[in-house]
Write a protein that holds these residues in place. Structure first.
Motif, PDB file in Angstrom:
ATOM      1  N   VAL A   1      65.179 -30.782  41.351  1.00 49.28           N
ATOM      2  CA  VAL A   1      63.532 -30.519  41.447  1.00 49.28           C
ATOM      3  C   VAL A   1      62.959 -31.823  41.586  1.00 49.28           C
ATOM      4  N   LEU A   2      62.034 -32.601  42.489  1.00 46.54           N
ATOM      5  CA  LEU A   2      61.390 -33.341  42.143  1.00 46.54           C
ATOM      6  C   LEU A   2      60.313 -33.418  41.966  1.00 46.54           C
ATOM      7  N   LYS A   3      60.283 -34.346  41.206  1.00 48.92           N
ATOM      8  CA  LYS A   3      58.344 -34.441  41.542  1.00 48.92           C
ATOM      9  C   LYS A   3      58.207 -35.898  40.890  1.00 48.92           C
ATOM     10  N   ASP A   4      56.855 -35.884  42.047  1.00 44.24           N
ATOM     11  CA  ASP A   4      56.184 -37.830  41.617  1.00 44.24           C
ATOM     12  C   ASP A   4      57.685 -38.527  41.498  1.00 44.24           C
ATOM     13  N   GLY A   5      58.736 -38.841  42.365  1.00 48.10           N
ATOM     14  CA  GLY A   5      59.633 -39.840  42.623  1.00 48.10           C
ATOM     15  C   GLY A   5      60.268 -39.636  40.887  1.00 48.10           C
ATOM     16  N   GLN A   6      60.701 -38.267  40.096  1.00 43.81           N
ATOM     17  CA  GLN A   6      61.696 -37.982  39.060  1.00 43.81           C
ATOM     18  C   GLN A   6      62.053 -36.562  39.000  1.00 43.81           C
ATOM     19  N   ILE A   7      62.720 -36.576  38.776  1.00 43.81           N
ATOM     20  CA  ILE A   7      64.242 -34.814  38.647  1.00 43.81           C
ATOM     21  C   ILE A   7      63.083 -34.039  37.313  1.00 43.81           C
ATOM     22  N   THR A   8      63.388 -33.026  37.792  1.00 43.82           N
ATOM     23  CA  THR A   8      62.019 -32.790  36.468  1.00 43.82           C
ATOM     24  C   THR A   8      63.040 -31.626  36.373  1.00 43.82           C
ATOM     25  N   GLU A   9      63.391 -30.810  37.088  1.00 38.73           N
ATOM     26  CA  GLU A   9      64.391 -29.700  36.679  1.00 38.73           C
ATOM     27  C   GLU A   9      65.602 -29.424  37.633  1.00 38.73           C
ATOM     28  N   GLN A  10      67.117 -29.249  37.057  1.00 38.66           N
ATOM     29  CA  GLN A  10      68.206 -29.273  37.996  1.00 38.66           C
ATOM     30  C   GLN A  10      68.957 -28.553  37.521  1.00 38.66           C
ATOM     31  N   GLY A  11      69.692 -27.527  38.466  1.00 40.13           N
ATOM     32  CA  GLY A  11      70.324 -26.545  38.238  1.00 40.13           C
ATOM     33  C   GLY A  11      70.750 -25.213  39.030  1.00 40.13           C
ATOM     34  N   THR A  12      71.550 -23.965  39.209  1.00 34.94           N
ATOM     35  CA  THR A  12      71.310 -23.630  39.968  1.00 34.94           C
ATOM     36  C   THR A  12      70.294 -22.608  40.198  1.00 34.94           C
ATOM     37  N   TYR A  13      70.306 -21.615  41.554  1.00 38.34           N
ATOM     38  CA  TYR A  13      69.102 -20.375  41.530  1.00 38.34           C
ATOM     39  C   TYR A  13      68.820 -19.959  40.616  1.00 38.34           C
ATOM     40  N   HIS A  14      69.841 -18.940  39.752  1.00 34.84           N
ATOM     41  CA  HIS A  14      68.765 -18.567  38.753  1.00 34.84           C
ATOM     42  C   HIS A  14      69.249 -18.973  37.715  1.00 34.84           C
ATOM     43  N   GLU A  15      69.868 -20.175  37.184  1.00 34.92           N
ATOM     44  CA  GLU A  15      69.210 -20.613  36.022  1.00 34.92           C
ATOM     45  C   GLU A  15      67.940 -21.101  35.980  1.00 34.92           C
ATOM     46  N   LEU A  16      67.061 -21.852  36.931  1.00 35.88           N
ATOM     47  CA  LEU A  16      65.402 -22.105  37.380  1.00 35.88           C
ATOM     48  C   LEU A  16      65.002 -21.523  37.320  1.00 35.88           C
ATOM     49  N   LEU A  17      64.857 -20.169  37.975  1.00 39.17           N
ATOM     50  CA  LEU A  17      64.603 -19.080  38.198  1.00 39.17           C
ATOM     51  C   LEU A  17      64.515 -18.864  36.161  1.00 39.17           C
ATOM     52  N   ALA A  18      64.914 -18.342  35.854  1.00 36.03           N
ATOM     53  CA  ALA A  18      64.749 -18.094  34.392  1.00 36.03           C
ATOM     54  C   ALA A  18      64.184 -19.062  33.085  1.00 36.03           C
ATOM     55  N   LYS A  19      64.108 -20.246  33.939  1.00 31.43           N
ATOM     56  CA  LYS A  19      63.456 -21.374  33.111  1.00 31.43           C
ATOM     57  C   LYS A  19      62.030 -20.956  33.339  1.00 31.43           C
ATOM     58  N   ASN A  20      61.278 -20.706  33.972  1.00 30.23           N
ATOM     59  CA  ASN A  20      59.899 -20.698  34.508  1.00 30.23           C
ATOM     60  C   ASN A  20      59.216 -21.707  34.678  1.00 30.23           C
ATOM     61  N   GLY A  21      60.130 -23.204  35.019  1.00 32.59           N
ATOM     62  CA  GLY A  21      59.931 -24.230  34.832  1.00 32.59           C
ATOM     63  C   GLY A  21      59.035 -25.064  36.482  1.00 32.59           C
ATOM     64  N   GLU A  22      58.965 -25.998  36.669  1.00 30.77           N
ATOM     65  CA  GLU A  22      58.671 -26.645  37.797  1.00 30.77           C
ATOM     66  C   GLU A  22      59.114 -25.432  38.898  1.00 30.77           C
ATOM     67  N   PHE A  23      60.477 -25.777  39.059  1.00 26.67           N
ATOM     68  CA  PHE A  23      61.076 -25.036  39.745  1.00 26.67           C
ATOM     69  C   PHE A  23      60.023 -23.749  40.886  1.00 26.67           C
ATOM     70  N   ALA A  24      59.717 -22.523  39.357  1.00 29.03           N
ATOM     71  CA  ALA A  24      59.760 -21.513  39.435  1.00 29.03           C
ATOM     72  C   ALA A  24      57.728 -21.600  40.347  1.00 29.03           C
ATOM     73  N   GLN A  25      57.030 -22.746  39.600  1.00 23.95           N
ATOM     74  CA  GLN A  25      55.723 -23.185  40.072  1.00 23.95           C
ATOM     75  C   GLN A  25      55.442 -23.744  41.685  1.00 23.95           C
ATOM     76  N   PHE A  26      56.944 -24.294  41.513  1.00 26.01           N
ATOM     77  CA  PHE A  26      57.181 -25.149  43.062  1.00 26.01           C
ATOM     78  C   PHE A  26      57.184 -23.120  44.382  1.00 26.01           C
ATOM     79  N   LEU A  27      58.516 -22.456  44.003  1.00 27.43           N
ATOM     80  CA  LEU A  27      57.843 -21.611  44.627  1.00 27.43           C
ATOM     81  C   LEU A  27      56.251 -20.221  44.208  1.00 27.43           C
ATOM     82  N   LEU A  28      55.357 -20.637  43.347  1.00 28.74           N
ATOM     83  CA  LEU A  28      53.990 -20.269  43.622  1.00 28.74           C
ATOM     84  C   LEU A  28      53.637 -21.088  44.827  1.00 28.74           C
ATOM     85  N   GLN A  29      54.044 -21.670  44.699  1.00 20.63           N
ATOM     86  CA  GLN A  29      53.575 -22.702  45.313  1.00 20.63           C
ATOM     87  C   GLN A  29      52.991 -22.434  47.133  1.00 20.63           C
TER      88      GLN A  29
END
Length: 557
Positions: free
Chosen positions: A277-305
């Motif tokens: 997951v990239l944001k403003d030229g930086q890697i904010t999150e990195q992992g498998t689909y289920h790992e990132l979904l469990a974190k409720n971080g930038e990846f979840a925000q990307f899906l919500l967007q």
């Protein structure tokens, strides 16, 4: 010049007598100097253009080049793509677009890069290709690379040549690639199948077809590492599912290759090995689909967007992902979803700008939005050459040979104006006449030196001098007149030709642009018009002046 010289000679001293020896030797010297002096302005003009061109070439040759040391190619079969604390910019003077990037891509893995528009996804692929300036960090890429850009790069050649791309044609392998890239049905529609010539920049293909041809070229190349910059954006959901399953995904033709996929299609994210997951030229999150979904971080925000922007156009697979997102986030899903929707509405202008930029970065379905080919392809086998000629779209430009027809000259003179042409001939005729009279008068004047009484007669000398001045002035006047009339006539003709060409070009059918390269059209409006403006003017003036000069010389002798 002759008048001034002779006048100065006879008036400076009464003992100076102009005889044939002095007069005609002086005229010969003046004629020798005439051509160099006439060419002097041209030399100055060409010299100035030469200096400007040299400066441009030097600026180009001294420009920044890609540093071959930016990307290392050290053997690393288990982790072919390694990036450590990489910071990149588009040039030395620009600010960085990627900051502190660290990643390890394992062999035969499928890695997806996601993020909002402008987050640096395409820039990351460019950095791995060595197209960006590396400020700091370490990059190692081991293996043969194939790159599929957002805007498909199509050559002005046949479909087969675009796919094989100088590789040997292997029918079984070729047919598998066509089937995997969903091109079989498209080739059936084309008149000549895969031997149909694609127009300049893929002008007779849709955006989705161009993208699939670009993907097929990469698959046929059989590389080790694949950089795929959103290749599914130009196709619909059904075709994108086919391409992912048959080519990119875990069961596709590239399943044993290392793949880095930039995508906005969230449907396929559960099937990838790793998500960055990239944001403003930086890697904010990195992992498998289920790992990132469990974190409720930038990846979840990307899906919500994505849900908030596409909630009315969601596919069935996307709805399954939304259900998974609801299960992971629980009541927070609706809360954060409403926040995202309110932010989207309040920043509608930014959303429009992002969508516009996203569309601009995607392959256009309009004509002529791909890169032009700059390389040559290997020749097709002999068995395909004969059939390929039948479906040739762009004909090779053939230069006319032999003499130019008189009708062409007649049309050009009519464009210049017949009256102007007659006036030019008349002015040249009068100018040559006065030139002949000046020579005859100078002969009579020089013969006075044989008669002592006439040689010392100042009154006769002044008459000779005055008449010679009048003849020379008349010659100069008509020479200037014919030059002015000729320049305006040629300018009128060239302008009329240009207007007729422009009139025809604006009203030409679209099929004309499909079969005519843009370079050929530009050449008509630049080089050919320059010939009509400059070269033709010089040659016509030289032809007429030398013709009359030859006539005068024959009469005088």
């Amino acid at each position: 010049v002759a008048f001034a010289s002779f006048c100065t000679f006879v008036l400076i001293d009464s003992s100076n007598i102009l005889d044939a020896n002095k007069a005609f030797v002086s005229l010969s010297l003046f004629n020798i100097l005439r051509i160099p002096l006439a060419l002097l302005p041209m030399v100055v003009s060409y010299g100035a253009n030469f200096i400007i061109s040299i400066k441009r070439i030097n600026k180009y040759l001294q420009g920044d080049e890609i540093d071959p040391e930016t990307i290392q190619h050290e053997p690393n079969p288990h982790t072919p793509v390694v990036l450590r604390n990489g910071t990149f910019s588009w040039s030395k003077d620009d600010s960085s677009v990627l900051n502190g990037i660290t990643l390890d891509i394992k062999d035969k893995s499928l890695v997806a890069i996601v993020g909002q528009v402008g987050s640096g996804k395409s820039s990351l692929l460019s950095a791995l290709l060595g197209d960006l300036y590396k400020t700091e960090g370490y990059v190692n890429v081991y293996g043969k690379i194939a790159y599929v850009p957002q805007s498909a790069w199509i050559q002005n050649a046949t479909v087969r040549q675009n796919i094989t791309f100088s590789q040997p044609y292997i029918e079984e392998k070729y047919n598998k690639v066509l089937e995997a890239c969903a091109l079989t049905q498209d080739l059936k529609i084309l008149t000549g199948g895969d031997l149909t010539e694609i127009g300049e920049k893929g002008i007779n293909l849709s955006g989705g077809q161009k993208q699939r041809v670009s993907l097929a070229r990469a698959v046929y190349a059989n590389s080790d590492i694949y950089f795929l910059d959103d290749p599914l954006s130009a196709v619909d959901a059904h075709v994108s599912r086919h391409l992912f399953d048959k080519v990119i995904g875990p069961t596709g033709m590239l399943k044993k290759k290392t793949r880095i996929l930039v995508t906005h299609r969230v449907t396929f994210l559960p099937q990838v090995d790793e998500i960055i997951v990239l944001k403003d030229g930086q890697i904010t999150e990195q992992g498998t689909y289920h790992e990132l979904l469990a974190k409720n971080g930038e990846f979840a925000q990307f899906l919500l967007q994505f849900v908030s922007e596409q909630h009315e156009e969601l596919a069935e697979e996307d709805k399954e992902i939304i259900e998974q997102l609801k299960e992971k986030m629980g009541p927070e899903f609706e809360k954060r979803g409403s926040i995202v929707r309110s932010e989207t509405l309040s920043n509608s202008s930014d959303g429009i700008r992002r969508r516009t930029m996203s569309n601009a970065s995607r392959p256009s379905t309009k004509k002529g939005n791909t890169s032009r080919s700059m390389s040559q392809l290997r020749e097709e086998p002999e068995s395909t050459k004969g059939n390929g000629e039948k479906f040739k779209l762009v004909e090779t430009e053939v230069a006319q040979t032999g003499k130019v027809k008189w009708g062409v000259y007649w049309e050009f003179f009519k464009a210049c104006g017949l009256v102007s042409c007659l006036l030019v001939i008349l002015a040249f005729c009068l100018s040559s006449t006065f030139n002949l009279l000046s020579s005859l008068w100078l002969t009579e004047w020089s013969n006075d030196s044989l008669n002592p009484a006439a040689a010392n007669d100042t009154t006769l000398r002044n008459i000779r001098l005055g008449v010679y001045f009048g003849l020379g002035l008349s010659e100069t006047t008509f020479t200037l007149t014919n030059s002015i009339i000729l320049n305006f006539a040629i300018l009128k003709g060239a302008r009329l030709i240009h207007e007729k060409m422009l009139h025809r070009m604006i009203r030409a059918p679209m099929s004309f642009y499909d079969t005519t390269p843009l370079g050929r059209i530009l050449n008509r409006f630049t080089k050919d018009i320059d010939v009509a403006d400059v070269t033709l003017t010089f040659n016509i003036r030289l032809l007429i002046s030398q013709s009359f000069r030859a006539i005068v010389a024959i009469i005088a002798i």
